[in-house]
Write a protein that holds these residues in place. Sequence first.
Motif, mmCIF file in Angstrom:
data_model
loop_
_atom_site.group_PDB
_atom_site.id
_atom_site.type_symbol
_atom_site.label_atom_id
_atom_site.label_comp_id
_atom_site.label_asym_id
_atom_site.label_seq_id
_atom_site.Cartn_x
_atom_site.Cartn_y
_atom_site.Cartn_z
ATOM 1 N N GLU A 114 -14.433 -9.279 28.104
ATOM 2 C CA GLU A 114 -15.863 -9.624 28.031
ATOM 3 C C GLU A 114 -16.567 -8.803 26.951
ATOM 4 O O GLU A 114 -17.468 -9.285 26.271
ATOM 5 N N LEU A 115 -16.120 -7.566 26.803
ATOM 6 C CA LEU A 115 -16.752 -6.660 25.840
ATOM 7 C C LEU A 115 -16.578 -7.149 24.406
ATOM 8 O O LEU A 115 -17.497 -7.035 23.594
ATOM 9 N N THR A 116 -15.416 -7.726 24.084
ATOM 10 C CA THR A 116 -15.229 -8.244 22.721
ATOM 11 C C THR A 116 -16.239 -9.356 22.435
ATOM 12 O O THR A 116 -16.720 -9.474 21.308
ATOM 13 N N ALA A 122 -23.087 -9.274 19.053
ATOM 14 C CA ALA A 122 -23.955 -8.260 18.435
ATOM 15 C C ALA A 122 -23.696 -8.185 16.927
ATOM 16 O O ALA A 122 -24.629 -8.040 16.133
ATOM 17 N N ALA A 123 -22.434 -8.321 16.530
ATOM 18 C CA ALA A 123 -22.089 -8.277 15.094
ATOM 19 C C ALA A 123 -22.740 -9.425 14.335
ATOM 20 O O ALA A 123 -23.201 -9.249 13.204
ATOM 21 N N VAL A 131 -18.201 -6.166 12.387
ATOM 22 C CA VAL A 131 -18.101 -4.977 13.245
ATOM 23 C C VAL A 131 -17.811 -3.728 12.410
ATOM 24 O O VAL A 131 -17.820 -2.618 12.943
ATOM 25 N N GLN A 132 -17.575 -3.903 11.110
ATOM 26 C CA GLN A 132 -17.202 -2.758 10.274
ATOM 27 C C GLN A 132 -18.302 -1.689 10.252
ATOM 28 O O GLN A 132 -18.004 -0.506 10.169
ATOM 29 N N ASP A 133 -19.560 -2.103 10.332
ATOM 30 C CA ASP A 133 -20.663 -1.142 10.327
ATOM 31 C C ASP A 133 -21.372 -1.072 11.691
ATOM 32 O O ASP A 133 -22.465 -0.539 11.802
ATOM 33 N N MET A 134 -20.712 -1.605 12.711
ATOM 34 C CA MET A 134 -21.273 -1.588 14.072
ATOM 35 C C MET A 134 -21.201 -0.169 14.647
ATOM 36 O O MET A 134 -20.213 0.530 14.437
ATOM 37 N N LYS A 170 -16.848 5.345 25.914
ATOM 38 C CA LYS A 170 -15.496 5.397 25.353
ATOM 39 C C LYS A 170 -14.916 3.988 25.214
ATOM 40 O O LYS A 170 -14.332 3.658 24.180
ATOM 41 N N VAL A 171 -15.091 3.165 26.232
ATOM 42 C CA VAL A 171 -14.561 1.796 26.180
ATOM 43 C C VAL A 171 -15.221 1.027 25.043
ATOM 44 O O VAL A 171 -14.536 0.350 24.261
ATOM 45 N N ILE A 172 -16.537 1.130 24.920
ATOM 46 C CA ILE A 172 -17.254 0.411 23.858
ATOM 47 C C ILE A 172 -16.826 0.907 22.485
ATOM 48 O O ILE A 172 -16.486 0.116 21.600
ATOM 49 N N GLU A 173 -16.815 2.225 22.307
ATOM 50 C CA GLU A 173 -16.488 2.798 21.002
ATOM 51 C C GLU A 173 -15.070 2.422 20.563
ATOM 52 O O GLU A 173 -14.843 1.999 19.427
ATOM 53 N N GLU A 174 -14.110 2.552 21.475
ATOM 54 C CA GLU A 174 -12.719 2.220 21.140
ATOM 55 C C GLU A 174 -12.554 0.724 20.860
ATOM 56 O O GLU A 174 -11.758 0.328 20.011
ATOM 57 N N THR A 175 -13.292 -0.110 21.578
ATOM 58 C CA THR A 175 -13.184 -1.554 21.368
ATOM 59 C C THR A 175 -13.774 -1.950 20.012
ATOM 60 O O THR A 175 -13.229 -2.820 19.328
ATOM 61 N N ILE A 176 -14.845 -1.296 19.607
ATOM 62 C CA ILE A 176 -15.392 -1.531 18.258
ATOM 63 C C ILE A 176 -14.331 -1.180 17.214
ATOM 64 O O ILE A 176 -14.060 -1.963 16.300
ATOM 65 N N LEU A 177 -13.721 -0.006 17.360
ATOM 66 C CA LEU A 177 -12.685 0.425 16.412
ATOM 67 C C LEU A 177 -11.526 -0.567 16.402
ATOM 68 O O LEU A 177 -10.993 -0.909 15.339
#
Length: 194
Positions: A114-116, A122-123, A131-134, A170-177
Amino acid sequence: MEQISREDAFDLLKQYNKDKFHIRHALTVEGVMKYFAEKLGYNDDKDFWGIVGLLHDLDFEMYPNEHCIKSQEIMKENGISEKIIHATSSHGYNLTVDVKPEHEMEKILYATDELTGLIGAAALMRPSKSVQDMELKSVKKKFKDKKFAAGCSREVIESGASMLGWDLDKVIEETILAMRVDEDKINTYMSENF
């Protein structure tokens, strides 16, 4: 068949999914799963994690009311291993099935699926459409706005983070990466095929 090839898995996905949104989502989750396999020390299982990501919503486009139920039948008919069937259906836990995410890989899928969608939406609001600058704070702001990407369940994301024993940041940050890794490759595939 213990392990379906990536090519066969993608062919199966395209048999049941024609909408470019669903294809993009499958490719995104595939990449995210492979990223986490590497990050968490499951390098040997990276392709398996990717196939689980690729096939997790196999039935959603054609059978939205039987999501994670119909896919089990389809996969069994195609000789796909019980490990993949269990892993993919576990992301419907407490929604359509009672298959609980047990392995760390299943918990990652549950937390990030769901987070993706939320991060992707949002991107699209950004000038870069990328998402490169998210940044984490941008996603958290959208996360708190229940009207934004309303179809992305915040409860499932939070529950997945809790299963992993991670905080939401942590989940959000790692998923962005994770989403950054394959974004260009996915964009190229989508522009060439849709």
